[in-house]
Design an enzyme around this catalytic site. Structure first.
Site, PDB file in Angstrom:
ATOM      1  N   PHE A  71       3.969  11.841   9.623  1.00 52.04           N
ATOM      2  CA  PHE A  71       2.602  11.687   9.569  1.00 52.04           C
ATOM      3  C   PHE A  71       2.001  13.243  10.968  1.00 52.04           C
ATOM      4  O   PHE A  71       0.711  13.009  10.477  1.00 52.04           O
ATOM      5  CB  PHE A  71       2.542  10.485  10.948  1.00 52.04           C
ATOM      6  CG  PHE A  71       3.300  10.616  12.104  1.00 52.04           C
ATOM      7  CD1 PHE A  71       2.022  10.491  13.009  1.00 52.04           C
ATOM      8  CD2 PHE A  71       4.311  10.556  11.954  1.00 52.04           C
ATOM      9  CE1 PHE A  71       2.674  11.121  14.443  1.00 52.04           C
ATOM     10  CE2 PHE A  71       4.980  11.004  13.733  1.00 52.04           C
ATOM     11  CZ  PHE A  71       4.007  10.872  14.496  1.00 52.04           C
ATOM     12  N   LYS A  72       2.530  14.028  10.799  1.00 47.49           N
ATOM     13  CA  LYS A  72       2.655  14.608  11.212  1.00 47.49           C
ATOM     14  C   LYS A  72       1.545  15.982  10.910  1.00 47.49           C
ATOM     15  O   LYS A  72       0.729  16.543  11.562  1.00 47.49           O
ATOM     16  CB  LYS A  72       3.615  15.579  12.081  1.00 47.49           C
ATOM     17  CG  LYS A  72       5.195  14.575  13.500  1.00 47.49           C
ATOM     18  CD  LYS A  72       4.172  14.312  14.470  1.00 47.49           C
ATOM     19  CE  LYS A  72       5.391  13.714  15.412  1.00 47.49           C
ATOM     20  NZ  LYS A  72       6.143  14.105  15.405  1.00 47.49           N
ATOM     21  N   ASP A  73       1.597  16.072   9.637  1.00 46.64           N
ATOM     22  CA  ASP A  73       0.700  16.467   9.007  1.00 46.64           C
ATOM     23  C   ASP A  73      -0.701  16.606   9.216  1.00 46.64           C
ATOM     24  O   ASP A  73      -1.402  17.870   8.577  1.00 46.64           O
ATOM     25  CB  ASP A  73       1.364  16.527   6.897  1.00 46.64           C
ATOM     26  CG  ASP A  73       2.432  17.357   7.000  1.00 46.64           C
ATOM     27  OD1 ASP A  73       2.685  18.309   7.122  1.00 46.64           O
ATOM     28  OD2 ASP A  73       3.409  16.450   5.838  1.00 46.64           O
TER      29      ASP A  73
END
Length: 493
Positions: free
Chosen positions: A109-111
């Site tokens: 999800f950090k992308d």
């Protein structure tokens, strides 16, 4: 829009908040006021990028429209994410939905945020600043996502520190094989909190700051202490609500729950911002693993890091000091002095306790619980059996805590569970969960292929290629050698 340090004394516009990352006094830059969303306008927008532009413009008021457009177009360009609209919402049953946030280049999800942050940072830097030196402490996914986001970005160098024995084999391999002429990585002997406290110490050490300034750099962060990381995460809460509405799963103004697996509190705090902006959220459900310092705080009002640290099968949540909680405390109390006292108590005594009225305010928005490794494994198996849906070890914490929430409250509000990583990033543990620890002795990379053979769920291309890539960043160092490592890597560049 002005941003203020959670500990007072410093007020800036968004560009300065982003390029500094953290305030001079160690506080976190937070908007002075939270803008309201215009639902009628949002409903007219057709894509994730359009919604992102709208939300960004409410906070980044010293960015031009062209600057915001350019950042979003570059971050979410065709081909960067393997789904049509950056993220994807899947219906599991009548009341339960999965929000897949792992369709970006590093499958976490950090992308969603870290593909944007480098472009925001470059446009925030004053002309007098030569190069940004980005320091990152990671419990697994942030490191690779930040490295990928900043790889070969002009006027930047990025140094990532991770706990050498505290991330999955796939996560470690993703970081240690990272390419890019401006990327540097080292494992830390210790846990994530050691890496995070080491980075914070470097950020606030006047001698270190002076040294790197003389070398033509300034420090900034890609961790969620940087508001430029937090802002893009607000968008997917709003997008998913509009998607539920568009597909007829909810009615106009109907409230929903969001379940968020969280360690450092940044992801769920973005949901709190969305709620304060007017998104109809009933409850934000904090899902911790057995390092349950945050969910315990939601229950008791006592934040106590004086406890045993556990290594779990959800390593990105193996955290005892949740940085973003400080922003929540400021937003709830509006009182710099109270926040400073909480943080002082935490630093000097290892814990702090909030007042009853503060706790009641927090509990009106949040509910929290934790999942053990055994419960997490059971959740992976149960979700696969019930929905034919494969989840990773962190998302499974969310499913298990949601089960506990539903059992305790009987709440039938429609609920979105955030899916934080592709299951193949934790293939060995997912495989063992499905087949009752039958594969305890398997090589983690062999587990990827076996998991595919057993489930036929597609393996991401980037994970397929990992084993054949050369290790470029083998360093493992002690915490007190972090600044020496930084100097060694940048001195001749």
């Amino acid at each position: 829009m002005e941003f203020v340090s959670t500990r007072g004394d410093q007020k800036v516009l968004s560009k300065e908040a982003i390029y500094h990352g953290i305030a001079n006094n160690g506080g976190l830059f937070t908007p002075v006021s939270i803008p309201k969303i215009d639902f009628e306008h949002l409903k007219e927008l057709n894509s994730y990028k359009e919604i992102a532009r709208c939300i960004f413009s409410l906070y980044l008021t010293d960015f031009s429209k062209e600057e915001i457009d350019d950042c979003i177009e570059k971050a979410y360009a065709t081909g960067k994410f393997d789904t049509k609209d950056v993220v994807e919402l899947k219906k599991l049953d009548g009341n339960l939905f999965a929000l897949e946030l792992w369709h970006g280049p590093t499958y976490a999800f950090k992308d969603v945020a870290l593909q944007v942050l480098p472009h925001l940072l470059i446009r925030s830097m004053p002309d007098s600043y030569k190069k940004a030196l980005i320091l990152v402490a990671t419990s697994g996914d942030t490191g690779k996502a930040a490295l990928e986001g900043f790889r070969d970005v002009e006027k930047t160098k990025i140094v990532v520190f991770y706990p050498s024995e505290g991330v999955s084999d796939v996560q470690k391999r993703q970081m240690t094989t990272q390419e890019g002429k401006n990327t540097y990585v080292a494992g830390i002997i210790g846990n994530f909190d050691d890496a995070q406290s080491g980075v914070k110490e470097i950020f606030t050490n006047p001698r270190y700051i002076e040294t790197i300034n003389k070398m033509g750099y300034f420090f900034t962060s890609a961790n969620s202490i940087n508001f430029g990381r937090l802002l893009p995460q607000i968008v997917y809460y709003i997008w998913s609500y509009l998607e539920l509405l568009r597909k007829g799963f909810i009615k106009e103004s109907e409230k929903v729950n969001f379940v968020v697996p969280t360690g450092n509190f940044g992801n769920i705090l973005a949901g709190y911002f969305a709620k304060r902006m007017g998104l109809p959220i009933n409850r934000l459900i904090v899902a911790s693993n057995i390092n349950s310092v945050v969910s315990d705080f939601i229950k008791t009002g006592i934040y106590d890091r004086r406890r045993e640290f556990y290594k779990t099968i959800s390593p990105s949540m193996d955290i005892l000091v949740a940085s973003n909680l400080e922003r929540l405390l400021y937003l709830v109390t509006g009182n710099f002095e109270m926040v400073k006292k909480y943080m002082l108590d935490l630093r000097e005594n290892g814990y702090f306790k909030v007042e009853n009225d503060v706790l009641k305010s927090i509990q009106s928005d949040f509910w929290g619980d934790f999942s053990t490794d055994i419960e997490t494994k059971k959740a992976i198996k149960r979700v696969y059996k019930e929905f034919s849906y494969l989840i990773d070890t962190h998302s499974a914490v969310g499913f298990d805590v949601y089960r506990k929430y539903h059992d305790k409250t009987s709440d039938v509000t429609k609920t979105v569970i955030l899916q934080t990583a592709n299951p193949y990033k934790f293939a060995k543990d997912v495989l063992n969960a499905l087949f009752d620890d039958e594969y305890n002795n398997i090589d983690p990379f062999e587990a990827v292929e076996v998991l595919y053979q057993k489930t036929k769920v597609e393996i991401p291309e980037g994970i397929k290629r990992l084993l054949s890539k050369a290790v470029l960043h083998p360093d493992v160092i002690k915490k007190d050698k972090m600044f020496d490592f930084i100097l060694e890597k940048i001195k001749d560049n």
